[in-house]
Design an enzyme around this catalytic site. Sequence first.
Site: not given
Length: 189
Positions: A153-155
Amino acid sequence: MATTTGSADTDTLATEEGVRRRDFINIAAVAAAGVGGVATLVPLISQMAPSKDVLAESTTELDISAIEPGQAIKAVFRKQPVFVRNLTQREIDEANAVPLSSLRDPQSLEERTLEGRQNWLVTMGVCTHLGCVPLGAAEGEPRGEFGGYFCPCHGSHYDTAARIRKGPAPTNLEVPDYEFTSDTTILIG
């Protein structure tokens, strides 16, 4: 005068009996109100108790006998994913080699596992950033730069001990309460 004294005694006696009657009426009224209050509260309180299906989900028992070193499984605990990983000696060594001062949320592998079972890592499968499910538990999924878990999703990147190493997640993957009920079975919750 004798009649006056007799009348005074009768008045005193009547007053004492009146107080006694009033006391009895007050006690009876308070007792009836108490019984009524309890009769009203018992059903209200008992309906707030968890149902049997909710109690059944409060713990999860897993058979871990089929998990080979280096493998992980996904399970469900309280309607959320949980990861159970059998760490290899290399993964344990890598996790122990990381200086705690370099971690955003410093925890050793020993703190995240049970004593004598350092190869078994049990964590909630929910990224601590925004609640996505990280990858890395299933065969062939990307494990991120540090060989643990990767949140697409956001690393966020987690290491082999499920500690945050890179990305926006503020803390490590949560370790739920769990215990070994046998050599091949764990009880989460």
